[in-house]
Design a protein around this motif. Structure first.
Motif, short mmCIF file in Angstrom:
data_model
loop_
_atom_site.label_atom_id
_atom_site.label_comp_id
_atom_site.label_asym_id
_atom_site.label_seq_id
_atom_site.Cartn_x
_atom_site.Cartn_y
_atom_site.Cartn_z
N ARG A 112 0.84 -1.20 0.00
CA ARG A 112 0.00 0.00 0.00
C ARG A 112 0.87 1.25 0.00
O ARG A 112 0.62 2.20 -0.76
N GLU A 113 1.90 1.26 0.83
CA GLU A 113 2.80 2.42 0.89
C GLU A 113 3.48 2.66 -0.45
O GLU A 113 3.57 3.80 -0.92
N ALA A 114 3.95 1.57 -1.09
CA ALA A 114 4.63 1.71 -2.38
C ALA A 114 3.67 2.16 -3.47
O ALA A 114 4.02 2.98 -4.32
N ALA A 115 2.44 1.65 -3.45
CA ALA A 115 1.45 2.02 -4.46
C ALA A 115 1.08 3.50 -4.34
O ALA A 115 0.95 4.20 -5.35
N MET A 116 0.90 3.98 -3.11
CA MET A 116 0.57 5.38 -2.91
C MET A 116 1.73 6.28 -3.34
O MET A 116 1.52 7.34 -3.95
#
Length: 270
Positions: A112-116
């Motif tokens: 999630r952190e990388a996608a955001m």
């Protein structure tokens, strides 16, 4: 690679399918990750991967509470740009890896952190943003792969979630996709005999080794037809076919139209 942030309130919708690999990162509210024969309930922070050709759709659990998610779509050929990237595709081709990563998993949190971060790079478009976005995309794939390996380890002495021999065969196929692949080499990598190899490969991947090879080559071919000016002949060679009629035959079996017709249709739609 295509990356979007989407909002949808549909609680019912016809399933669709495509030839790309897809990752959905749920950001807000509860969702239903609906497949042809089953359904997963998702909460904010969950991650779901959809495999090529798998009918699916993301639906809101409650139409009064629209879901917001980050969608990542990409072709298998993109991993050629990542050192050792071929192995990172394994979760998308194994039927034994659960496609649903709950938010409580540390891998889901990292994804999630990388996608955001990847989406923010795309929105801001500062100098070098494409490189930064691809770095975050690679991080997503690495965490998905590590998640699949952890599943295998947690299986213990029971039936393994990931067969190491099949992984080796899949890696070999992906690494040498545009070369002449001898199935005997795959059997040797597996190390347990032809009958066992074919059985375990089909169980893990869903198709025979030869069909798997042709399916991947067709994905690469469609990507090149859509995104490059290469001739049909050059694309056939790039995908590992030395015979143009043989390439055309497999492409038509796969898409019901010729490579040239596919390219023309895609360009008219753009």
């Amino acid at each position: 690679m295509k990356l979007e942030c989407r909002i949808d309130a549909d609680a019912e919708h016809e399933l669709h399918r495509h030839d790309l690999l897809e990752i959905s990162v749920l950001l807000e509210n509860e969702a239903k990750f609906k497949l042809l024969d089953r359904e997963y309930r998702g909460a904010a922070g969950d991650v779901f991967l959809f495999r090529p050709y798998e009918p699916h759709y993301n639906l809101a659990a409650d139409p009064r509470r629209p879901i917001r998610w980050i969608l990542v779509l990409f072709s298998a050929s993109v991993v050629r740009l990542i050192p050792g990237g071929y192995r990172l595709l394994y979760p998308f081709y194994s039927q034994e890896v659960c496609p649903h990563l709950p938010a409580a998993s540390p891998y889901a949190a990292r994804i999630r952190e990388a996608a955001m971060a990847a989406y923010e790079e795309q929105e801001e478009q500062l100098p070098g943003w494409e490189s930064k976005q691809f770095m975050h995309f690679t991080d997503i794939l690495v965490n998905l792969y590590r998640y699949s390996l952890e599943q295998a380890e947690s299986a213990g002495e029971s039936e393994p979630a990931v067969d190491a021999g099949v992984v080796a065969a899949v890696e070999h196929i992906l690494k040498h996709l545009t070369e002449d692949i001898d199935v005997r080499e795959l059997i040797a990598l597996y190390g347990k005999g032809k009958t066992c190899f074919y059985s375990r490969f089909r169980q893990a991947v869903g198709v025979t080794p030869n069909r798997f090879i042709h399916r991947l080559r067709m994905q690469v071919a469609m990507h090149l037809l859509k995104t490059t000016e290469l001739s049909i002949t050059d694309i056939a060679f790039e995908c590992g076919y030395s015979s143009i009629p043989y390439f055309n035959k497999h492409f038509k079996q796969y898409r019901d139209i010729s490579p040239r017709e596919y390219r023309n249709r895609v360009r008219r739609a753009m």
